[in-house]
Design a protein around this motif. Structure first.
Motif, PDB file in Angstrom:
ATOM      1  N   ALA A   8      45.294  36.358  39.330  1.00 42.38           N
ATOM      2  CA  ALA A   8      45.495  36.039  37.905  1.00 42.38           C
ATOM      3  C   ALA A   8      46.572  35.074  37.847  1.00 42.38           C
ATOM      4  N   ARG A   9      47.936  35.584  38.190  1.00 46.20           N
ATOM      5  CA  ARG A   9      49.127  34.911  38.223  1.00 46.20           C
ATOM      6  C   ARG A   9      49.101  33.575  38.829  1.00 46.20           C
ATOM      7  N   LEU A  10      48.475  33.604  40.203  1.00 49.44           N
ATOM      8  CA  LEU A  10      48.447  32.334  40.846  1.00 49.44           C
ATOM      9  C   LEU A  10      47.584  31.317  40.095  1.00 49.44           C
ATOM     10  N   ALA A  11      46.423  31.554  39.681  1.00 53.24           N
ATOM     11  CA  ALA A  11      45.574  30.787  38.925  1.00 53.24           C
ATOM     12  C   ALA A  11      46.115  30.471  37.663  1.00 53.24           C
ATOM     13  N   GLY A  12      47.172  31.221  36.826  1.00 47.77           N
ATOM     14  CA  GLY A  12      47.504  30.690  35.681  1.00 47.77           C
ATOM     15  C   GLY A  12      46.843  31.238  34.408  1.00 47.77           C
ATOM     16  N   VAL A  13      46.026  32.219  34.640  1.00 53.45           N
ATOM     17  CA  VAL A  13      44.844  32.753  33.819  1.00 53.45           C
ATOM     18  C   VAL A  13      45.168  34.424  33.353  1.00 53.45           C
ATOM     19  N   GLY A  14      44.581  34.595  32.444  1.00 55.80           N
ATOM     20  CA  GLY A  14      44.760  36.053  32.057  1.00 55.80           C
ATOM     21  C   GLY A  14      43.974  36.977  33.021  1.00 55.80           C
ATOM     22  N   LEU A  15      44.301  38.475  33.032  1.00 59.70           N
ATOM     23  CA  LEU A  15      43.607  39.304  33.747  1.00 59.70           C
ATOM     24  C   LEU A  15      42.189  39.515  33.635  1.00 59.70           C
ATOM     25  N   GLY A  16      41.732  39.329  32.203  1.00 60.97           N
ATOM     26  CA  GLY A  16      40.448  39.359  31.937  1.00 60.97           C
ATOM     27  C   GLY A  16      39.628  38.135  32.428  1.00 60.97           C
ATOM     28  N   THR A  17      40.232  36.931  32.544  1.00 60.38           N
ATOM     29  CA  THR A  17      39.405  35.785  33.065  1.00 60.38           C
ATOM     30  C   THR A  17      39.310  36.090  34.326  1.00 60.38           C
ATOM     31  N   ALA A  18      40.414  36.509  35.259  1.00 62.43           N
ATOM     32  CA  ALA A  18      40.114  36.845  36.758  1.00 62.43           C
ATOM     33  C   ALA A  18      38.938  37.559  36.920  1.00 62.43           C
ATOM     34  N   SER A  19      39.104  38.855  36.178  1.00 60.86           N
ATOM     35  CA  SER A  19      38.205  39.843  36.414  1.00 60.86           C
ATOM     36  C   SER A  19      36.540  39.355  36.170  1.00 60.86           C
ATOM     37  N   ARG A  20      36.224  38.592  35.119  1.00 54.12           N
ATOM     38  CA  ARG A  20      34.989  37.951  34.796  1.00 54.12           C
ATOM     39  C   ARG A  20      34.720  37.048  36.102  1.00 54.12           C
ATOM     40  N   VAL A  21      35.506  36.326  36.717  1.00 59.86           N
ATOM     41  CA  VAL A  21      35.345  35.487  37.787  1.00 59.86           C
ATOM     42  C   VAL A  21      34.908  36.257  39.100  1.00 59.86           C
ATOM     43  N   VAL A  22      35.671  37.509  39.119  1.00 53.93           N
ATOM     44  CA  VAL A  22      35.140  38.266  40.240  1.00 53.93           C
ATOM     45  C   VAL A  22      33.898  38.989  40.345  1.00 53.93           C
ATOM     46  N   GLY A  24      31.538  38.230  38.426  1.00 48.49           N
ATOM     47  CA  GLY A  24      30.361  37.429  38.054  1.00 48.49           C
ATOM     48  C   GLY A  24      29.676  37.502  36.765  1.00 48.49           C
ATOM     49  N   LYS A  25      30.347  37.980  35.917  1.00 52.44           N
ATOM     50  CA  LYS A  25      29.942  38.497  34.612  1.00 52.44           C
ATOM     51  C   LYS A  25      30.765  37.761  33.507  1.00 52.44           C
ATOM     52  N   GLY A  26      30.278  37.222  32.605  1.00 46.56           N
ATOM     53  CA  GLY A  26      31.051  36.344  31.237  1.00 46.56           C
ATOM     54  C   GLY A  26      31.294  35.043  31.601  1.00 46.56           C
ATOM     55  N   SER A  27      31.366  34.294  30.654  1.00 42.79           N
ATOM     56  CA  SER A  27      31.580  33.016  30.534  1.00 42.79           C
ATOM     57  C   SER A  27      33.083  32.533  31.049  1.00 42.79           C
ATOM     58  N   VAL A  28      33.145  31.449  31.827  1.00 39.41           N
ATOM     59  CA  VAL A  28      34.307  30.927  32.392  1.00 39.41           C
ATOM     60  C   VAL A  28      34.120  29.424  32.471  1.00 39.41           C
ATOM     61  N   SER A  29      35.119  28.502  31.954  1.00 38.49           N
ATOM     62  CA  SER A  29      35.106  27.069  32.039  1.00 38.49           C
ATOM     63  C   SER A  29      34.893  26.755  33.472  1.00 38.49           C
ATOM     64  N   PRO A  30      34.256  25.759  33.823  1.00 39.29           N
ATOM     65  CA  PRO A  30      34.060  25.067  35.082  1.00 39.29           C
ATOM     66  C   PRO A  30      35.597  25.153  35.719  1.00 39.29           C
ATOM     67  N   HIS A  49      36.462  48.842  46.795  1.00 42.08           N
ATOM     68  CA  HIS A  49      35.370  49.327  46.166  1.00 42.08           C
ATOM     69  C   HIS A  49      35.697  50.017  44.745  1.00 42.08           C
ATOM     70  N   ALA A  50      36.841  50.629  44.843  1.00 42.56           N
ATOM     71  CA  ALA A  50      37.258  51.084  43.398  1.00 42.56           C
ATOM     72  C   ALA A  50      37.472  49.999  42.413  1.00 42.56           C
ATOM     73  N   ALA A  51      38.199  48.750  43.037  1.00 42.16           N
ATOM     74  CA  ALA A  51      38.189  47.634  41.836  1.00 42.16           C
ATOM     75  C   ALA A  51      36.871  47.281  41.442  1.00 42.16           C
ATOM     76  N   ARG A  52      35.854  46.872  42.206  1.00 38.77           N
ATOM     77  CA  ARG A  52      34.431  46.565  41.814  1.00 38.77           C
ATOM     78  C   ARG A  52      34.156  47.631  40.985  1.00 38.77           C
ATOM     79  N   SER A  53      33.978  48.776  41.158  1.00 35.50           N
ATOM     80  CA  SER A  53      33.535  49.755  40.307  1.00 35.50           C
ATOM     81  C   SER A  53      33.999  49.949  39.028  1.00 35.50           C
ATOM     82  N   LEU A  54      35.488  49.499  38.809  1.00 39.04           N
ATOM     83  CA  LEU A  54      36.022  49.558  37.499  1.00 39.04           C
ATOM     84  C   LEU A  54      35.406  48.177  36.797  1.00 39.04           C
ATOM     85  N   LEU A  55      35.153  47.005  37.642  1.00 38.01           N
ATOM     86  CA  LEU A  55      34.823  45.708  36.947  1.00 38.01           C
ATOM     87  C   LEU A  55      33.302  45.979  36.375  1.00 38.01           C
TER      88      LEU A  55
END
Length: 340
Positions: A8-22, A24-30, A49-55
């Motif tokens: 999230a820090r490197l991409a300059g986005v919020g943690l929630g946005t990065a989590s949605r990309v990882v 694959g759920k939720g809308s994110v601009s191209p 595995h733990a992170a995927r489970s939380l997401l």
């Protein structure tokens, strides 16, 4: 190792946005999607595995209970499940019967073990539970499938071949090769699938004029050792037979080994027919003729049904599983001297 916060820090986005990309759920601009993907690649980020489970809000694990961890029957089933789960990004956890309790108690404890580890769903291979045991699972019984057994309370979640038809196919294979003096090594009478296949086998023989009450029949335990011991008992009995039907391949392999040990030729002196068509049938000596049960198709249909229940997917599910006989070297026509 990089974590989701680094991405999230490197991409300059919020943690929630990065989590949605990882996830694959939720809308994110191209544009944002591309920045996050670039950050993931640059950091070589791999969610644990733990992170995927939380997401995802799920454990991403499917539990499998089997009675014993040995032999050639369960191994291909476990391999089919594990291969399919890995392809779907999921994991398999296996429990098997241990401890001093009886088979029912071992199954209950195995199921408890899997549920305590947070498995999203369970695949059960056991016929030692009752419908009351299934009911005791409460709401969790909706995320259970059963292979090779049927519980009336969750019949739609149970997957098996028609073992009565399997027994009929075995009888027809021997009759087509002109065998009428037939011996049988059955499995445990407490095993419903064994009861069905033996009933189908005997019924078909009776329809073809064979008096099954005079047949030599032994009950064994589905193991090679049990097949060896039963074959020794058969030979020692002096009973005349030209063919032996074994209710599974492992007992048939044990019987083949005993016959070789005492100088009986297969199929020159006697023919041997197995059941299941497991890998051991292909590499026994001689190669074993066996009733082919499509266990991979049964297993994957049950697994797909479970994944649909657990994750809302739409995997194909079959209910009919054709049975055939794989003819190999262990089956021939009766030798004239033994037929007489």
């Amino acid at each position: 190792m990089a974590n989701i916060k680094d991405v999230a820090r490197l991409a300059g986005v919020g943690l929630g946005t990065a989590s949605r990309v990882v996830s694959g759920k939720g809308s994110v601009s191209p544009a944002t999607l591309e920045r996050v993907k670039k950050a993931i690649a640059e950091l070589d980020f791999r969610p644990s595995h733990a992170a995927r489970s939380l997401l995802s809000g799920t454990s991403q694990m499917i539990g499998v209970y089997i009675p014993v961890l040995k032999g050639t029957f369960y191994t291909p089933i476990l391999q089919s499940i594990d291969t399919a789960l890995r392809a779907a990004g999921l994991h398999m956890v296996v429990a098997f019967g241990v401890g001093s309790g009886d088979a029912r108690r071992q199954a209950i404890e195995g199921i408890d073990f899997l549920m305590e580890r947070g498995c999203d769903g369970l695949i059960l291979l056991t016929n030692h539970l009752s419908d009351d045991d299934i009911a005791a699972l409460g709401p969790k019984q909706s995320r259970v499938v059963v292979l090779n057994h049927c519980f009336a309370s969750i019949a739609e979640q149970c997957f098996s071949a028609d073992h009565t038809e399997g027994g009929i196919a075995a009888a027809r294979a021997l009759l087509e090769h002109r065998h009428r003096k037939i011996a049988v090594i059955a499995g445990p009478s407490t095993s419903p699938d064994n009861v069905d296949r033996i009933a189908g086998f005997m019924g078909e023989l009776e329809r073809n004029g064979i008096n099954t009450e005079k047949m030599w029949v032994a009950e064994s335990d589905f193991s090679p050792e049990g097949g060896w011991a039963a074959a020794a008992e058969l030979v020692a009995s002096g009973h005349k037979f030209t063919a032996l039907f074994c209710a599974n391949d492992e007992m048939a392999v044990g019987a083949l080994s005993y016959f070789q040990d005492v100088g009986l030729s297969v199929p020159g002196d006697v023919s041997v027919l197995g059941y299941d068509d497991t890998p051991s049938a292909q590499f026994s000596a001689p190669r074993l003729t066996s009733v082919h049960i499509p266990w991979r198709d049964v297993t994957l249909s049950g697994l797909n049904a479970l994944l649909n229940r657990c994750y809302g997917s739409a995997h194909p599910v079959e209910r009919e599983f054709p049975i055939s006989v794989t003819v190999r070297a262990s089956l021939g026509k009766p030798a004239k001297r033994r037929a007489e």
